[in-house]
Design a protein around this motif. Structure first.
Motif, PDB file in Angstrom:
ATOM      1  N   MET B 230       0.830  -1.203   0.000  1.00 49.93           N
ATOM      2  CA  MET B 230       0.000   0.000   0.000  1.00 49.93           C
ATOM      3  C   MET B 230       0.870   1.263   0.000  1.00 49.93           C
ATOM      4  SD  MET B 230      -2.886  -1.337  -0.185  1.00 49.93           S
ATOM      5  CE  MET B 230      -4.160  -0.143   0.194  1.00 49.93           C
ATOM      6  N   PRO B 231       0.303   2.389  -0.478  1.00 48.08           N
ATOM      7  CA  PRO B 231       1.095   3.624  -0.583  1.00 48.08           C
ATOM      8  C   PRO B 231       1.622   4.129   0.764  1.00 48.08           C
ATOM      9  CG  PRO B 231      -0.986   3.844  -1.752  1.00 48.08           C
ATOM     10  CD  PRO B 231      -1.051   2.556  -1.013  1.00 48.08           C
ATOM     11  N   GLU B 232       0.911   3.847   1.869  1.00 50.14           N
ATOM     12  CA  GLU B 232       1.332   4.405   3.158  1.00 50.14           C
ATOM     13  C   GLU B 232       2.481   3.618   3.797  1.00 50.14           C
ATOM     14  OE1 GLU B 232      -1.714   3.507   2.319  1.00 50.14           O
ATOM     15  OE2 GLU B 232      -2.623   2.159   3.786  1.00 50.14           O
ATOM     16  N   THR B 233       2.848   2.479   3.231  1.00 45.81           N
ATOM     17  CA  THR B 233       3.997   1.738   3.752  1.00 45.81           C
ATOM     18  C   THR B 233       5.257   2.179   3.002  1.00 45.81           C
ATOM     19  OG1 THR B 233       3.666  -0.041   2.187  1.00 45.81           O
ATOM     20  CG2 THR B 233       2.625  -0.323   4.314  1.00 45.81           C
ATOM     21  N   VAL B 234       6.385   2.100   3.700  1.00 50.56           N
ATOM     22  CA  VAL B 234       7.649   2.544   3.085  1.00 50.56           C
ATOM     23  C   VAL B 234       8.343   1.331   2.478  1.00 50.56           C
ATOM     24  CG1 VAL B 234       9.883   3.633   3.519  1.00 50.56           C
ATOM     25  CG2 VAL B 234       7.847   4.401   4.774  1.00 50.56           C
ATOM     26  N   LEU B 235       8.496   1.366   1.169  1.00 49.07           N
ATOM     27  CA  LEU B 235       9.101   0.243   0.452  1.00 49.07           C
ATOM     28  C   LEU B 235      10.556   0.570   0.134  1.00 49.07           C
ATOM     29  CD1 LEU B 235       8.694  -2.468  -1.234  1.00 49.07           C
ATOM     30  CD2 LEU B 235       8.146  -0.964  -3.155  1.00 49.07           C
ATOM     31  N   THR B 236      11.464  -0.318   0.511  1.00 52.67           N
ATOM     32  CA  THR B 236      12.886  -0.140   0.171  1.00 52.67           C
ATOM     33  C   THR B 236      13.434  -1.464  -0.359  1.00 52.67           C
ATOM     34  OG1 THR B 236      13.469  -0.636   2.465  1.00 52.67           O
ATOM     35  CG2 THR B 236      13.364   1.699   1.862  1.00 52.67           C
ATOM     36  N   LYS B 237      14.620  -1.394  -0.921  1.00 50.07           N
ATOM     37  CA  LYS B 237      15.234  -2.606  -1.476  1.00 50.07           C
ATOM     38  C   LYS B 237      16.679  -2.661  -1.029  1.00 50.07           C
ATOM     39  CE  LYS B 237      15.668  -4.918  -5.986  1.00 50.07           C
ATOM     40  NZ  LYS B 237      16.989  -5.444  -5.889  1.00 50.07           N
ATOM     41  N   ASP B 238      17.141  -3.852  -0.679  1.00 53.85           N
ATOM     42  CA  ASP B 238      18.572  -4.037  -0.425  1.00 53.85           C
ATOM     43  C   ASP B 238      19.033  -5.270  -1.195  1.00 53.85           C
ATOM     44  OD1 ASP B 238      17.840  -6.295   1.032  1.00 53.85           O
ATOM     45  OD2 ASP B 238      17.802  -5.232   2.938  1.00 53.85           O
ATOM     46  N   GLU B 239      20.258  -5.707  -0.934  1.00 60.36           N
ATOM     47  CA  GLU B 239      20.798  -6.809  -1.749  1.00 60.36           C
ATOM     48  C   GLU B 239      20.057  -8.127  -1.523  1.00 60.36           C
ATOM     49  OE1 GLU B 239      23.193  -6.502   2.003  1.00 60.36           O
ATOM     50  OE2 GLU B 239      22.396  -5.102   0.561  1.00 60.36           O
ATOM     51  N   LEU B 240      19.341  -8.244  -0.393  1.00 61.62           N
ATOM     52  CA  LEU B 240      18.630  -9.497  -0.105  1.00 61.62           C
ATOM     53  C   LEU B 240      17.210  -9.523  -0.655  1.00 61.62           C
ATOM     54  CD1 LEU B 240      19.786 -10.067   3.588  1.00 61.62           C
ATOM     55  CD2 LEU B 240      20.640 -11.197   1.530  1.00 61.62           C
ATOM     56  N   GLY B 241      16.662  -8.355  -0.906  1.00 60.57           N
ATOM     57  CA  GLY B 241      15.292  -8.311  -1.403  1.00 60.57           C
ATOM     58  C   GLY B 241      14.615  -7.006  -1.027  1.00 60.57           C
ATOM     59  N   TYR B 242      13.312  -7.071  -0.796  1.00 59.89           N
ATOM     60  CA  TYR B 242      12.534  -5.866  -0.502  1.00 59.89           C
ATOM     61  C   TYR B 242      12.158  -5.830   0.982  1.00 59.89           C
ATOM     62  CZ  TYR B 242      12.175  -5.423  -5.524  1.00 59.89           C
ATOM     63  OH  TYR B 242      12.486  -5.285  -6.845  1.00 59.89           O
ATOM     64  N   ASN B 243      12.005  -4.621   1.488  1.00 57.91           N
ATOM     65  CA  ASN B 243      11.568  -4.433   2.877  1.00 57.91           C
ATOM     66  C   ASN B 243      10.408  -3.459   2.873  1.00 57.91           C
ATOM     67  OD1 ASN B 243      14.015  -5.740   4.160  1.00 57.91           O
ATOM     68  ND2 ASN B 243      14.958  -4.114   2.954  1.00 57.91           N
ATOM     69  N   ILE B 244       9.465  -3.687   3.778  1.00 55.39           N
ATOM     70  CA  ILE B 244       8.453  -2.648   3.971  1.00 55.39           C
ATOM     71  C   ILE B 244       8.381  -2.296   5.445  1.00 55.39           C
ATOM     72  CG2 ILE B 244       7.036  -3.060   1.921  1.00 55.39           C
ATOM     73  CD1 ILE B 244       5.076  -4.577   3.711  1.00 55.39           C
ATOM     74  N   ASN B 245       8.322  -1.000   5.722  1.00 54.54           N
ATOM     75  CA  ASN B 245       8.143  -0.493   7.075  1.00 54.54           C
ATOM     76  C   ASN B 245       6.740   0.084   7.175  1.00 54.54           C
ATOM     77  OD1 ASN B 245      11.146  -0.520   6.793  1.00 54.54           O
ATOM     78  ND2 ASN B 245      10.985   0.234   8.887  1.00 54.54           N
ATOM     79  N   PHE B 246       6.087  -0.190   8.278  1.00 55.47           N
ATOM     80  CA  PHE B 246       4.715   0.286   8.425  1.00 55.47           C
ATOM     81  C   PHE B 246       4.362   0.346   9.908  1.00 55.47           C
ATOM     82  CE2 PHE B 246       3.230  -3.980   9.472  1.00 55.47           C
ATOM     83  CZ  PHE B 246       4.192  -4.776   8.863  1.00 55.47           C
ATOM     84  N   ALA B 247       3.310   1.084  10.203  1.00 56.48           N
ATOM     85  CA  ALA B 247       2.819   1.130  11.586  1.00 56.48           C
ATOM     86  C   ALA B 247       1.711   0.103  11.714  1.00 56.48           C
ATOM     87  CB  ALA B 247       2.295   2.522  11.886  1.00 56.48           C
ATOM     88  N   ASP B 248       1.768  -0.719  12.768  1.00 52.85           N
ATOM     89  CA  ASP B 248       0.695  -1.711  12.938  1.00 52.85           C
ATOM     90  C   ASP B 248      -0.544  -1.038  13.534  1.00 52.85           C
ATOM     91  OD1 ASP B 248       1.184  -1.402  15.615  1.00 52.85           O
ATOM     92  OD2 ASP B 248       1.915  -3.432  15.962  1.00 52.85           O
TER      93      ASP B 248
END
Lengths: 102, 278
Positions: B230-248
Motif C-alpha cells: 500500500m502507498p502508506e507503507t515505506v518500500l525499500t530494497k537491499d541486496e537481499l530483497g525488498y523491505n516494507i516499514n509500516f505502523a501496525d
C-alpha cells in the motif's frame, strides 16, 4: 525521509505474524503445476484423491478450474508429491531464517 | 499445387509482456517500465513491448518493441504517497488486445514488480484470459476486503494489474466489452453505483468479465493472490530483497522483508526511489 522517520524505522521490529502469512501466500502460489492438460495444486488434498484412484487404469478427476482431466494417478501423484515436498522444504528454510529476526 | 509436397510449416506462437507507460506530472512511468522490463527478462525470460506516447525513440534499448499510442486519460486521482491529485493516463489499457504484437500476452502495470518466475505458470493453463481476483495487503497479511469488491451492490472485483490473454474470441469479447464500459462510463457508474467518477480499468474489467461470463461469476483467475504494497507503507530494497516499514494497528513501527515474490507497488514514490538508486 526526515530524522524522526529514520529513528522510528530503525526501531521497527520484525512482524513475524505478517511475514508468516506472506510466506503462506508465496509458497501456496508455487504449488501450482500443469499436468496432462490440467492445472493442479500440489499438496495433501490432491494426493489423497489420487490415492483413492486405480493405480493401473486412467482416471478422470477435476482440475483447479473444475475441468475434467484424464490422468494416470501414480504419475500425477509422483509429480504432486515431488513439487509439494520441494516447496515445503524451501518454505521451512525461509521460515527458520525469519524466526531468527528481531 | 506448385512445389509443395512438404508438411505445412507450423506457426510458432509468440509470447511476451505488454506494459502501458504514459508519464504524468509526478511519475515517470517509462522509467518504471524500463526497470520492470529488466526484471521481466531476468525472471520470466520474455520480451517486453511498451505502449507509450509518440516521441519516445526507444534508444535506450530497454524494450524489445515500442508501440506508440495517444495517451488516454482516465481523469485525475489522488495519490496518497504524493499527497497530490495527478492526471491518470490509464484508459488505453482496453486496447491491449489490438495493440499487442504477441499471440500470448501478459499485460502488466508498470508498477507491478516481477521478482520471481511465478507468472510463467499461467502459460500452462488452457484459459484464453486470466487475471487476479483477490488482492492481499502484504503489510497486514490480510485480504483487501474493501478493495476486492466494488460499487453499491458489492460486486466482485477482478484486477487489471496483471492480465494474461491469448488471441481468441473470448479475449476479444472481454476487451471489446471493457471498451464499451469505458466509452459509456457514466452509464455503468450509475448502473453499478460506483461513487467515484474516475474511470478505473479494474472496474471496467470486472464489469466486462461479469457480462462475458453471463453473470455467472465463473472466470478463470490466476491462482494465488495479487500481493500488494500500500502507498502508506515505506518500500525499500537491499541486496537481499525488498523491505516494507509500516505502523501496525497499535501504531508501533514494524517491518518485514521478502524476496522472490511478485507484488503490486501501489505507492509510486517509493518505487521511483528504488529505481533511481538502481
Amino acid at each position: 525521509m526526515d530524522t524522526d522517520s529514520i529513528i522510528a524505522h530503525s526501531r521497527a521490529r520484525f512482524d513475524h505474524q505478517t511475514a508468516r502469512r506472506l510466506l503462506k501466500e508465496k509458497y501456496e502460489a508455487r504449488m501450482l503445476f500443469a499436468h496432462a492438460g490440467g492445472m493442479w495444486r500440489a499438496g495433501p488434498e490432491l494426493q489423497a484423491v489420487l490415492l483413492q484412484c486405480s493405480p493401473t487404469d486412467p482416471v478422470v478427476i477435476l482440475d483447479l478450474y473444475d475441468n475434467p482431466v484424464k490422468v494416470t494417478a501414480p504419475d500425477l501423484f509422483a509429480k504432486s508429491h515431488s513439487i509439494w515436498q520441494e516447496q515445503m522444504n524451501a518454505w521451512l528454510v525461509e521460515w527458520e531464517n525469519q524466526n531468527k529476526k528481531r | 499445387m506448385v512445389g509443395g509436397m512438404g508438411k505445412p510449416k507450423q506457426k510458432t506462437l509468440t509470447r511476451g509482456v505488454l506494459i502501458f507507460a504514459f508519464n504524468n506530472e509526478h511519475t515517470d512511468y517509462l522509467a518504471m517500465a524500463a526497470w520492470s522490463a529488466e526484471n521481466i527478462r531476468k525472471h520470466l525470460g520474455l520480451p517486453v513491448a511498451v505502449v507509450t506516447e509518440a516521441g519516445y525513440n526507444g534508444g535506450d534499448r530497454a524494450f524489445d518493441r515500442v508501440i506508440t499510442a495517444a495517451p488516454a486519460s482516465g481523469g485525475t486521482r489522488y495519490f496518497e504517497d504524493y499527497q497530490a491529485t495527478v492526471s491518470w493516463h490509464n484508459a488505453g489499457r482496453t486496447d491491449a488486445y489490438s495493440l499487442t504484437p504477441w499471440d500470448e500476452t501478459l499485460v502488466l502495470d508498470a508498477d507491478y514488480v516481477v521478482d520471481s518466475d511465478n507468472l510463467n505458470r499461467v502459460w500452462d493453463s488452457k484459459a484464453n484470459f486470466m487475471c487476479y481476483k483477490n488482492a492481499f495487503d502484504i503489510s497486514t497479511g490480510e485480504f483487501m476486503h474493501g478493495l476486492n469488491r466494488f460499487g453499491q451492490y458489492d460486486m466482485p472485483m477482478w484486477w487489471a494489474t496483471v492480465m494474461m490473454f491469448r488471441k481468441s474470441n473470448t479475449a476479444q469479447y472481454i476487451f471489446d466489452c471493457m471498451n464499451m464500459v469505458k466509452n459509456n462510463w457514466q452509464h455503468y457508474r450509475d448502473l453499478y453505483g460506483i461513487s467515484k467518477s474516475t474511470y478505473r480499468n479494474d472496474f471496467a474489467l470486472s464489469i466486462a468479465l461479469g457480462i462475458v461470463s453471463g453473470h455467472t461469476g465463473v472466470v478463470d483467475e490466476i491462482p494465488g493472490t495479487l500481493l500488494s504494497v500500500m502507498p502508506e507503507t515505506v518500500l525499500t530494497k537491499d541486496e537481499l530483497g525488498y523491505n516494507i516499514n509500516f505502523a501496525d494497528s497499535a501504531g508501533k513501527q514494524k517491518y518485514i522483508s521478502f524476496s522472490n515474490v511478485d507484488f503490486h507497488a501501489m505507492g509510486k514514490r517509493h518505487l521511483e526511489a528504488i529505481i533511481a538508486s538502481n
